[in-house]
Design a protein around this motif. Structure first.
Motif, PDB file in Angstrom:
ATOM      1  N   GLU A  48      41.389  39.595 -17.519  1.00  0.00           N
ATOM      2  CA  GLU A  48      40.369  38.562 -17.707  1.00  0.00           C
ATOM      3  C   GLU A  48      40.396  38.047 -19.150  1.00  0.00           C
ATOM      4  N   ILE A  49      40.502  38.941 -20.103  1.00  0.00           N
ATOM      5  CA  ILE A  49      40.566  38.552 -21.518  1.00  0.00           C
ATOM      6  C   ILE A  49      41.877  37.819 -21.799  1.00  0.00           C
ATOM      7  N   LEU A  50      42.978  38.344 -21.258  1.00  0.00           N
ATOM      8  CA  LEU A  50      44.273  37.694 -21.456  1.00  0.00           C
ATOM      9  C   LEU A  50      44.277  36.290 -20.859  1.00  0.00           C
ATOM     10  N   PHE A  51      43.637  36.124 -19.693  1.00  0.00           N
ATOM     11  CA  PHE A  51      43.553  34.816 -19.048  1.00  0.00           C
ATOM     12  C   PHE A  51      42.852  33.803 -19.964  1.00  0.00           C
ATOM     13  N   VAL A  52      41.716  34.196 -20.497  1.00  0.00           N
ATOM     14  CA  VAL A  52      40.950  33.282 -21.353  1.00  0.00           C
ATOM     15  C   VAL A  52      41.768  32.903 -22.581  1.00  0.00           C
ATOM     16  N   MET A  53      42.416  33.876 -23.193  1.00  0.00           N
ATOM     17  CA  MET A  53      43.219  33.592 -24.383  1.00  0.00           C
ATOM     18  C   MET A  53      44.401  32.675 -24.056  1.00  0.00           C
ATOM     19  N   ALA A  54      45.049  32.892 -22.912  1.00  0.00           N
ATOM     20  CA  ALA A  54      46.187  32.061 -22.519  1.00  0.00           C
ATOM     21  C   ALA A  54      45.744  30.631 -22.197  1.00  0.00           C
ATOM     22  N   ILE A  55      44.598  30.498 -21.566  1.00  0.00           N
ATOM     23  CA  ILE A  55      44.074  29.166 -21.251  1.00  0.00           C
ATOM     24  C   ILE A  55      43.786  28.400 -22.538  1.00  0.00           C
ATOM     25  N   LEU A  56      43.133  29.052 -23.479  1.00  0.00           N
ATOM     26  CA  LEU A  56      42.841  28.407 -24.755  1.00  0.00           C
ATOM     27  C   LEU A  56      44.135  28.078 -25.503  1.00  0.00           C
ATOM     28  N   LYS A  57      45.110  28.968 -25.446  1.00  0.00           N
ATOM     29  CA  LYS A  57      46.417  28.710 -26.080  1.00  0.00           C
ATOM     30  C   LYS A  57      47.082  27.487 -25.458  1.00  0.00           C
ATOM     31  N   SER A  58      46.828  27.265 -24.188  1.00  0.00           N
ATOM     32  CA  SER A  58      47.404  26.117 -23.474  1.00  0.00           C
ATOM     33  C   SER A  58      46.658  24.820 -23.764  1.00  0.00           C
ATOM     34  N   GLY A  59      45.581  24.898 -24.523  1.00  0.00           N
ATOM     35  CA  GLY A  59      44.817  23.702 -24.855  1.00  0.00           C
ATOM     36  C   GLY A  59      43.892  23.249 -23.744  1.00  0.00           C
ATOM     37  N   LYS A  60      43.523  24.166 -22.884  1.00  0.00           N
ATOM     38  CA  LYS A  60      42.655  23.843 -21.751  1.00  0.00           C
ATOM     39  C   LYS A  60      41.358  24.626 -21.849  1.00  0.00           C
ATOM     40  N   ALA A  61      40.419  24.268 -21.004  1.00  0.00           N
ATOM     41  CA  ALA A  61      39.151  24.990 -20.923  1.00  0.00           C
ATOM     42  C   ALA A  61      39.193  25.901 -19.705  1.00  0.00           C
ATOM     43  N   TYR A  62      38.304  26.889 -19.676  1.00  0.00           N
ATOM     44  CA  TYR A  62      38.261  27.784 -18.529  1.00  0.00           C
ATOM     45  C   TYR A  62      36.904  27.703 -17.838  1.00  0.00           C
ATOM     46  N   LEU A  63      36.916  27.977 -16.542  1.00  0.00           N
ATOM     47  CA  LEU A  63      35.696  28.001 -15.746  1.00  0.00           C
ATOM     48  C   LEU A  63      35.602  29.371 -15.085  1.00  0.00           C
ATOM     49  N   PRO A  64      34.639  30.201 -15.504  1.00  0.00           N
ATOM     50  CA  PRO A  64      34.483  31.513 -14.867  1.00  0.00           C
ATOM     51  C   PRO A  64      34.080  31.346 -13.398  1.00  0.00           C
ATOM     52  N   ILE A  65      34.743  32.089 -12.526  1.00  0.00           N
ATOM     53  CA  ILE A  65      34.460  32.047 -11.094  1.00  0.00           C
ATOM     54  C   ILE A  65      34.132  33.462 -10.621  1.00  0.00           C
ATOM     55  N   ASP A  66      32.945  33.630 -10.071  1.00  0.00           N
ATOM     56  CA  ASP A  66      32.539  34.922  -9.514  1.00  0.00           C
ATOM     57  C   ASP A  66      32.657  34.844  -8.003  1.00  0.00           C
ATOM     58  N   PHE A  67      33.681  35.483  -7.470  1.00  0.00           N
ATOM     59  CA  PHE A  67      33.929  35.416  -6.036  1.00  0.00           C
ATOM     60  C   PHE A  67      32.915  36.220  -5.223  1.00  0.00           C
ATOM     61  N   LYS A  68      31.981  36.866  -5.892  1.00  0.00           N
ATOM     62  CA  LYS A  68      30.910  37.584  -5.191  1.00  0.00           C
ATOM     63  C   LYS A  68      29.702  36.681  -4.924  1.00  0.00           C
ATOM     64  N   TYR A  69      29.721  35.481  -5.475  1.00  0.00           N
ATOM     65  CA  TYR A  69      28.652  34.529  -5.185  1.00  0.00           C
ATOM     66  C   TYR A  69      28.622  34.223  -3.698  1.00  0.00           C
ATOM     67  N   PRO A  70      27.465  33.797  -3.198  1.00  0.00           N
ATOM     68  CA  PRO A  70      27.423  33.358  -1.797  1.00  0.00           C
ATOM     69  C   PRO A  70      28.403  32.196  -1.590  1.00  0.00           C
ATOM     70  N   LYS A  71      28.996  32.149  -0.424  1.00  0.00           N
ATOM     71  CA  LYS A  71      30.030  31.155  -0.093  1.00  0.00           C
ATOM     72  C   LYS A  71      29.588  29.727  -0.424  1.00  0.00           C
ATOM     73  N   LYS A  72      28.362  29.377  -0.042  1.00  0.00           N
ATOM     74  CA  LYS A  72      27.873  28.009  -0.255  1.00  0.00           C
ATOM     75  C   LYS A  72      27.816  27.666  -1.744  1.00  0.00           C
ATOM     76  N   ARG A  73      27.329  28.599  -2.547  1.00  0.00           N
ATOM     77  CA  ARG A  73      27.234  28.343  -3.980  1.00  0.00           C
ATOM     78  C   ARG A  73      28.626  28.253  -4.612  1.00  0.00           C
ATOM     79  N   LEU A  74      29.511  29.142  -4.221  1.00  0.00           N
ATOM     80  CA  LEU A  74      30.866  29.136  -4.751  1.00  0.00           C
ATOM     81  C   LEU A  74      31.589  27.836  -4.412  1.00  0.00           C
TER      82      LEU A  74
END
Length: 111
Positions: A48-74
């Motif tokens: 998870e930490i490596l993902f965020v660092m790689a995304i920022l290195k790529s010049g992009k933003a990240y969106l945290p996704i919690d797959f435990k959220y209810p289906k409709k909200r996700l």
């Protein structure tokens, strides 16, 4: 030995972190070059930490996704954001694909 990250018994050195961040960043640039942001599962792990660092290195933003959220909200979060790509570990890959996201593997895997 100096560790960059550790979680429980799992550790990663600075050199290992650098190499993995480079690999993930290269995958992002290859598979999701035109995207402005990339999804990141909120599953607690070193990746998870490596993902965020790689995304920022790529010049992009990240969106945290919690797959435990209810289906409709996700589904609402994904649709409202226009999210198309998500970095995943094997544990979250099927969940991401079930939500219609294209997965980007952490080591050279194809989406």
């Amino acid at each position: 030995m100096k560790y960059a990250l550790f979680l429980g018994e799992e550790t990663i050195t600075y050199q290992e972190a650098y190499i993995r961040i480079e690999q993930i960043s290269n995958n992002i640039q290859y598979y999701a070059r035109e995207e402005s942001f990339i999804g990141v599962p909120t599953t607690r792990c070193i990746e998870e930490i490596l993902f965020v660092m790689a995304i920022l290195k790529s010049g992009k933003a990240y969106l945290p996704i919690d797959f435990k959220y209810p289906k409709k909200r996700l589904t609402s979060i994904i649709n409202n954001s226009g999210l198309s790509f998500c970095l995943t570990t094997q544990a979250d890959e099927e969940l991401a694909r079930n939500e219609g996201l294209t997965t980007i593997g952490i080591s050279g895997d194809n989406p």
